[in-house]
Structure formats: structure tokens, C-alpha cells
Scaffold this motif. Structure first.
Motif, PDB file in Angstrom:
ATOM      1  N   ASN A 218       0.814  -1.218   0.000  1.00  0.00           N
ATOM      2  CA  ASN A 218       0.000   0.000   0.000  1.00  0.00           C
ATOM      3  C   ASN A 218       0.848   1.268   0.000  1.00  0.00           C
ATOM      4  O   ASN A 218       0.318   2.360   0.110  1.00  0.00           O
ATOM      5  CB  ASN A 218      -0.956   0.018   1.198  1.00  0.00           C
ATOM      6  CG  ASN A 218      -0.232   0.269   2.500  1.00  0.00           C
ATOM      7  OD1 ASN A 218       0.957  -0.013   2.620  1.00  0.00           O
ATOM      8  ND2 ASN A 218      -0.935   0.798   3.478  1.00  0.00           N
ATOM      9  N   GLN A 219       2.171   1.110  -0.097  1.00  0.00           N
ATOM     10  CA  GLN A 219       3.046   2.277  -0.080  1.00  0.00           C
ATOM     11  C   GLN A 219       3.381   2.675  -1.518  1.00  0.00           C
ATOM     12  O   GLN A 219       4.021   1.900  -2.240  1.00  0.00           O
ATOM     13  CB  GLN A 219       4.339   1.957   0.680  1.00  0.00           C
ATOM     14  CG  GLN A 219       4.116   1.492   2.102  1.00  0.00           C
ATOM     15  CD  GLN A 219       3.475   2.584   2.967  1.00  0.00           C
ATOM     16  OE1 GLN A 219       3.903   3.733   2.936  1.00  0.00           O
ATOM     17  NE2 GLN A 219       2.445   2.220   3.705  1.00  0.00           N
ATOM     18  N   PRO A 220       2.962   3.870  -1.925  1.00  0.00           N
ATOM     19  CA  PRO A 220       3.143   4.260  -3.335  1.00  0.00           C
ATOM     20  C   PRO A 220       4.591   4.182  -3.807  1.00  0.00           C
ATOM     21  O   PRO A 220       4.846   3.731  -4.937  1.00  0.00           O
ATOM     22  CB  PRO A 220       2.650   5.707  -3.354  1.00  0.00           C
ATOM     23  CG  PRO A 220       1.710   5.814  -2.212  1.00  0.00           C
ATOM     24  CD  PRO A 220       2.227   4.895  -1.158  1.00  0.00           C
ATOM     25  N   GLU A 221       5.536   4.578  -2.962  1.00  0.00           N
ATOM     26  CA  GLU A 221       6.940   4.544  -3.409  1.00  0.00           C
ATOM     27  C   GLU A 221       7.382   3.116  -3.652  1.00  0.00           C
ATOM     28  O   GLU A 221       8.104   2.812  -4.617  1.00  0.00           O
ATOM     29  CB  GLU A 221       7.863   5.158  -2.342  1.00  0.00           C
ATOM     30  CG  GLU A 221       7.480   6.553  -1.903  1.00  0.00           C
ATOM     31  CD  GLU A 221       6.622   6.532  -0.654  1.00  0.00           C
ATOM     32  OE1 GLU A 221       5.826   5.582  -0.495  1.00  0.00           O
ATOM     33  OE2 GLU A 221       6.742   7.460   0.150  1.00  0.00           O
ATOM     34  N   THR A 360      17.687   3.388  -0.341  1.00  0.00           N
ATOM     35  CA  THR A 360      17.062   4.718  -0.375  1.00  0.00           C
ATOM     36  C   THR A 360      17.694   5.671   0.630  1.00  0.00           C
ATOM     37  O   THR A 360      17.544   6.882   0.500  1.00  0.00           O
ATOM     38  CB  THR A 360      15.560   4.613  -0.075  1.00  0.00           C
ATOM     39  OG1 THR A 360      15.383   3.965   1.191  1.00  0.00           O
ATOM     40  CG2 THR A 360      14.838   3.823  -1.155  1.00  0.00           C
ATOM     41  N   LYS A 378       8.207   3.744   7.567  1.00  0.00           N
ATOM     42  CA  LYS A 378       8.252   4.037   6.122  1.00  0.00           C
ATOM     43  C   LYS A 378       8.226   5.538   5.876  1.00  0.00           C
ATOM     44  O   LYS A 378       7.618   6.029   4.926  1.00  0.00           O
ATOM     45  CB  LYS A 378       7.111   3.329   5.406  1.00  0.00           C
ATOM     46  CG  LYS A 378       7.087   1.825   5.655  1.00  0.00           C
ATOM     47  CD  LYS A 378       5.855   1.168   5.088  1.00  0.00           C
ATOM     48  CE  LYS A 378       5.802  -0.304   5.434  1.00  0.00           C
ATOM     49  NZ  LYS A 378       5.521  -0.582   6.852  1.00  0.00           N
ATOM     50  N   LYS A 379       8.887   6.274   6.756  1.00  0.00           N
ATOM     51  CA  LYS A 379       8.942   7.728   6.597  1.00  0.00           C
ATOM     52  C   LYS A 379       9.904   8.079   5.469  1.00  0.00           C
ATOM     53  O   LYS A 379      10.850   7.335   5.197  1.00  0.00           O
ATOM     54  CB  LYS A 379       9.464   8.379   7.894  1.00  0.00           C
ATOM     55  CG  LYS A 379       8.516   8.283   9.076  1.00  0.00           C
ATOM     56  CD  LYS A 379       9.200   8.910  10.287  1.00  0.00           C
ATOM     57  CE  LYS A 379       8.399   8.704  11.552  1.00  0.00           C
ATOM     58  NZ  LYS A 379       9.183   9.043  12.757  1.00  0.00           N
ATOM     59  N   ASP A 380       9.681   9.220   4.865  1.00  0.00           N
ATOM     60  CA  ASP A 380      10.631   9.765   3.898  1.00  0.00           C
ATOM     61  C   ASP A 380      10.902   8.778   2.754  1.00  0.00           C
ATOM     62  O   ASP A 380      12.006   8.720   2.226  1.00  0.00           O
ATOM     63  CB  ASP A 380      11.956  10.117   4.642  1.00  0.00           C
ATOM     64  CG  ASP A 380      12.864  10.971   3.775  1.00  0.00           C
ATOM     65  OD1 ASP A 380      12.343  11.759   2.979  1.00  0.00           O
ATOM     66  OD2 ASP A 380      14.100  10.834   3.892  1.00  0.00           O
ATOM     67  N   GLY A 381       9.905   7.997   2.414  1.00  0.00           N
ATOM     68  CA  GLY A 381      10.071   7.033   1.322  1.00  0.00           C
ATOM     69  C   GLY A 381      11.106   5.970   1.597  1.00  0.00           C
ATOM     70  O   GLY A 381      11.707   5.417   0.670  1.00  0.00           O
ATOM     71  N   CYS A 382      11.315   5.657   2.856  1.00  0.00           N
ATOM     72  CA  CYS A 382      12.397   4.736   3.226  1.00  0.00           C
ATOM     73  C   CYS A 382      12.077   3.290   2.834  1.00  0.00           C
ATOM     74  O   CYS A 382      11.041   2.753   3.217  1.00  0.00           O
ATOM     75  CB  CYS A 382      12.651   4.818   4.732  1.00  0.00           C
ATOM     76  SG  CYS A 382      14.062   3.830   5.241  1.00  0.00           S
TER      77      CYS A 382
END
Lengths: 389, 181
Positions: A218-221, A360, A378-382
Motif C-alpha cells: 500500500n506504499q506508493p513509493e 534509499t 516508512k517515513k521519507d520514502g524509506c
């Protein structure tokens, strides 16, 4: 030396600890040049894996330069550059001889604990609880590597740390997850989880010739990175996983399903996970096996489930009736890392794949404690954190 | 390869937590209506001896929370308001129980709903925090030298799965022909 040490749930510190010493003739001491935080480290961070003690040094994805070698070690010499697999193996026991390295019978020095927890011992692991030997991990300036004349993989100078670091865990883990599915050219492979292991599983399934690879997250990145690797993506926040899988497989379901999530499925994304989370809070349960349940329903009859995702204890409400009646095959286990390292290293050297795509965030080891939270949330697209001394 | 920040983009989505918040809003409205319209029966069914005025006040509170959850764009404050109400409900059950068995069931039900309220509120908070941060763009990170469709099966030139990881030949359902489409 400095190291990242576990002090309790959500409490990781950059501590000063004693330097490691050679304890056995086969040992080596490695000066770490790169290490990483693994998704399974988060189970320790979140306090879901039993068997940790205050002050334990974390980390099982690391590489570096050999700075000291035990007198019986004929494989390594000072100055060698090595990636160290997360499984500690003797190379001599019955399981090692069969290539089942992750269940080595000799390297877990807390065999009695493992016997009680799992019925039989499994291999010793770096930085991963006293159930697997209580060995100091690799998120440290220096690491003692036991049985260092067996597992460490020598790296030629032409390859960067970023290209080869993941040979120690997540690349072979993704590879084994796909290989043990026995992928055929007509297969659809559905992979739950677009984290680092999921990403390598996608690439492995593509290289192994799957007709269609589907990734669920569910994480777009992460979904964007999955798509870049050749996967059709399903965002489970936006669409029904089961319905979409049926659409993509003409109603038949994927032949091969891979769980690259494990025990900490999102607590808020399904009713069953919410119940699991409540039970964890009340000490009535250990894992949140939502993905496992969903895979069993989604998989095509006579299909295969591959489970590289880590589970720790006792799982309930598993639809075993569906599993049995559909005749599914289940393949799981920690990764037999050394079974794959030579082949995967050659693929990196040949340019077939560059594993650094997954990195990343690269930070200093001293910033490691903060990065655990960044990675977990999953902050900052990690997606993948590499730590440098 | 650069591992620094990539180009950013925003996204929007209706999450499961939002759907749960809406569900809790509907639940609030239903419970509020029962407490407002039939306070005595609701109190009795819950195993309590709370007065009509108290039940109606609680009903009004539930209705307000329900409307808030269904109408407000930011649902988090309304969820925390529900949590505060849940705590009040738990205290009331403890203080005014009449039928021990029914009160115990009410207590368990409210505790369960409280847990859902807290989880929904915390998740929405985390999502809101995340929405504010720019997303990174990893759409060009394949790890392959060629487009993925051209890498399909590349490893098969010099790799075959070891025997112990293959299904027995007689149990391989799709090897002879493509039967999957």
C-alpha cells in the motif's frame, strides 16, 4: 568500539562496547565497511521476537575487511574484503552437507533454547536473539565471525559495497523465495510485500521467467519500485486484493504466492489483523498472519506458497481446510544463503542485476537508532537503509 | 546510482482506516439513536441501572461523534472524542451495573470498540503525517540493465532449480502446456 545495541522495545542505542576478540581458531574479525537494517530487525525493535537481552549488538547484514584471522582459518587472510551471510554455518554437519545451511546443526551455541522453542535447533544467526546463539551482530565497527572459514564470501575490488552488501541476506532471500516456487513459464507469481525482500523476489521471479509477477502493498513509493522491476501492482488500500488477483488470472488465482511480509502485517488494514493486534497486546498471540491467510485463499489449487517472511511463534485462524483441500504446497525457512551466493555474485559481476537499486537511505552508524524508526514507519520514502561506520 | 532524494509527487487515497472511521461513525449514530429514543431499554439490555437523563446525554454525545465522523474531512479529533466517550462508558458500566453477566458483556464490547477507535485514530494520524511529506519517485529503479520484459527468463540460460526445490514431475500442473489463460 561503537555499536548499535538493543536495550528493550523501541530502545536502540549507539553504545561503546568492548572490541571483539578471536575466541576460536576458525574465527575472523571483520572491520565493518557497510551494514544494513533488515526488515526482520524491526521485529526485535518492536519487541515481537523473544530471546533478546539488554546490550545485545544488532545487525545481520554486513560486510567489511578482514583485520584478524584465527590460526586454524585457512580461507581468509588479513585484508580480504568479504560479505558475511547472516546464517552462521559449520559446513560439516549433515544439514550443511545437504545444502540446508539455515538449519546447521552445530552453530547455535544455545541449542537447548532452540530445541525447546522449535523442537530442534536451527543455525546460529548474527544479532538475532539468544534463541539463535546470541552472537553479536554486524551493526558495529568490528564483528567477530565464528566459523569464518566457511560462510564469508570474498569480494573482488571491482564491485562496490552497495552492489554486493545484500548478498548476505535479502538478495538470496528473495532469490530462494522465487526458486522454491519452482516457477514455470506459464506461472503468475503473486508477491505480498514490496519491502526490500519483496523487491528482490520480484526481480528474481522475472529472471526466472514468470509469465506475470504481481506485487501487493500500500506504499506508493514501494509499489513504484515494484513496477519498475516488472511487477503489476495492487494497492490494497484502494482495491480488493482477492478480486484483483482473480481479474489478473482469468479467475483462476496465481499459481505461486510468496509472503514477503511475515509476522507484522499492517494491524489496521484488515479485521483479522486488528484482532491479531489486540491479542498481541493482551499477550494472547505472537504474530499477525494476515498475508498467510490471504495467500491460502488466493492461491490457485495445486499451487505453491513460498514463505520467506519471518514468523516467530504460534499462529491461529489459519484456514488449513482451504490449504489442505486445495492441495497447496508450502515451502518456507530461513535462507540457505551460501547455496546461492556464488551464482548471484556472478550475476552482479555480469551486470544482470545491480542490487543497489533498493538503497534509499545511507547514513552514519551513529544515526542508526533514528533510522530504525524511519524504516519501520516508512517515513521519507524509506525502503532500505545502509549504515556506514 | 544516486541514493539521495528523487523527484517528488503527491498522492491521495481512501484508506482502510478512513473506511473504519466511517463505520464507527455509523455505529455511533445507531447507538446514539437507541440511547436517545429508548434509554431505559438500552440501559437494561446493557445490564445497567443508569437514569434516563444520563442515557439521553450519552446518546446525544454518540450522535455528535457520529455526525462528526461522517461529515468532517479530518476524522481524527472525532475518533479521540469517541475514545474519551468510551472511557466514560467504561466508568459508567462499572458504577451502575445491575445485571453482572450483561454488564460484563457490555464491558467487553466497549473495550473492543475502544481498541478500534484508538487504532483508527492512531493510523489516521500517521497517515496525515505521511501525506504532508513529499513522496519519492522510485519508478526508474529497476536494478536491471534492460527493461524488465527483456530480462524475463534471463537467468534460465544457466540456472535450473535444484531438485529438492522442485515439485515432483507428476505434480507439476503447468509444465506440458499453458493452461493458465
Amino acid at each position: 568500539m561503537k555499536a548499535l545495541c538493543w536495550h528493550g522495545k523501541k530502545d536502540i542505542r549507539y553504545d561503546t562496547v568492548p572490541d571483539p576478540k578471536i575466541e576460536d581458531g576458525r574465527d575472523a574479525i571483520i572491520k565493518m565497511t557497510s551494514c544494513a537494517i533488515c526488515g526482520s530487525d524491526l521485529h526485535l525493535f518492536d519487541g515481537f521476537m523473544p530471546g533478546m537481552k539488554q546490550g545485545d549488538i544488532l545487525g545481520h547484514e554486513f560486510m567489511g575487511e578482514v583485520v584478524e584471522v584465527g590460526p586454524e582459518n585457512k580461507k581468509l587472510k588479513v585484508g580480504d574484503r568479504v560479505v558475511v551471510p547472516f546464517t552462521i554455518i559449520c559446513g560439516e554437519c549433515d544439514q550443511c552437507k545437504r545444502g540446508n545451511y539455515s538449519v546447521c546443526e552445530r552453530t547455535n551455541r544455545n541449542k537447548d533454547l532452540a530445541d525447546k522453542a522449535f523442537g530442534h535447533t536451527t543455525a546460529g544467526l548474527f544479532g538475532y536473539t539468544h534463541l539463535t546463539g546470541g552472537y553479536a551482530g554486524g551493526q558495529a565497527e568490528y564483528v567477530r565471525v565464528p566459523y569464518a572459514d566457511v560462510a564469508p564470501v570474498k569480494i573482488p575490488d571491482g564491485l562496490t559495497d552497495e552492489q554486493v552488501l545484500f548478498l548476505g541476506d535479502i538478495f538470496p532471500t528473495g532469490w530462494q523465495a522465487a526458486v522454491q516456487c519452482d516457477i514455470h513459464p506459464t506461472d503468475t507469481v503473486a508477491i505480498w510485500g514490496a519491502g526490500p525482500v519483496g523487491q528482490f523476489t520480484i526481480r528474481s521471479a522475472v529472471l526466472l521467467g514468470a509469465r506475470q509477477v504481481i506485487c501487493i502493498d500500500n506504499q506508493p513509493e514501494r509499489l513504484a519500485m515494484a513496477k519498475a522491476g516488472g511487477a503489476t501492482t495492487i494497492n490494497f488500500d484502494q482495491e480488493s486484493v482477492l478480486e484483483r488477483l482473480k481479474e489478473l488470472t482469468a479467475g483462476k488465482g496465481p499459481e505461486k504466492c510468496i509472503d514477503a511480509v511475515g509476522m507484522e502485517a499492517h494491524a489496521m488494514r484488515s479485521v483479522d489483523s486488528m484482532v491479531d493486534r489486540a491479542k498481541q497486546a493482551a499477550f494472547l498471540g505472537t504474530d499477525r498472519p494476515h498475508v498467510l491467510r490471504e495467500m491460502i485463499y488466493a492461491c490457485r489449487p495445486a499451487g505453491t506458497l513460498s514463505i520467506p517472511g519471518v514468523y516467530g511463534g504460534f499462529l491461529d485462524k489459519i484456514p488449513f481446510g482451504a490449504l489442505m483441500n486445495k492441495g497447496l504446497t508450502v515451502r518456507t525457512g530461513q535462507t540457505h544463503v551460501n547455496r546461492w551466493t556464488d551464482d548471484l555474485q556472478r550475476r552482479i559481476e555480469d551486470g544482470q542485476i545491480d542490487p543497489s537499486f533498493v538503497i534509499t537511505h545511507t547514513v552514519k552508524l551513529e544515526n542508526g537508532p533514528d533510522m530504525y524508526e524511519t524504516f519501520r514507519d516508512k517515513k521519507d520514502g524509506c525502503i532500505k537503509v545502509v549504515l556506514k561506520p | 546510482m544516486s541514493h539521495g532524494p528523487d523527484a517528488s509527487k503527491k498522492n491521495s487515497r481512501t484508506t482502510t482506516a478512513t473506511k473504519l472511521a466511517i463505520g464507527l461513525g455509523v455505529f455511533s449514530l445507531a447507538l446514539g439513536a437507541a440511547e436517545l429514543l429508548a434509554p431505559r431499554r438500552t440501559s437494561r439490555n446493557a445490564g445497567l441501572k443508569a437514569g434516563d437523563l444520563t442515557m439521553r446525554a450519552y446518546g446525544a454525545r454518540e450522535m455528535a461523534a457520529g455526525v462528526g465522523l461522517l461529515v468532517a474531512k479530518n476524522k481524527t479529533p472525532w475518533l479521540w472524542a469517541r475514545v474519551a466517550g468510551d472511557v466514560l462508558d467504561l466508568a459508567t458500566i462499572g458504577a451502575t451495573r445491575r445485571d453482572r453477566q450483561r454488564a460484563a458483556m457490555s464491558l467487553a464490547a466497549v473495550a473492543g470498540v475502544t481498541l478500534m477507535d484508538v487504532m483508527a485514530a492512531r493510523t489516521l494520524q500517521a497517515e496525515a503525517k505521511r501525506e504532508k511529506a513529499p513522496l519519492r519517485d522510485y519508478s526508474k529503479r529497476s536494478g536491471f540493465p534492460l527493461p524488465p520484459q527483456e530480462m524475463r527468463g534471463a537467468a534460465l540460460q544457466d540456472f535450473s532449480a535444484p531438485d529438492d526445490m522442485r515439485a515432483p514431475k507428476q505434480m507439476r500442473p503447468h509444465e506440458a502446456e499453458d493452461v493458465s489463460s
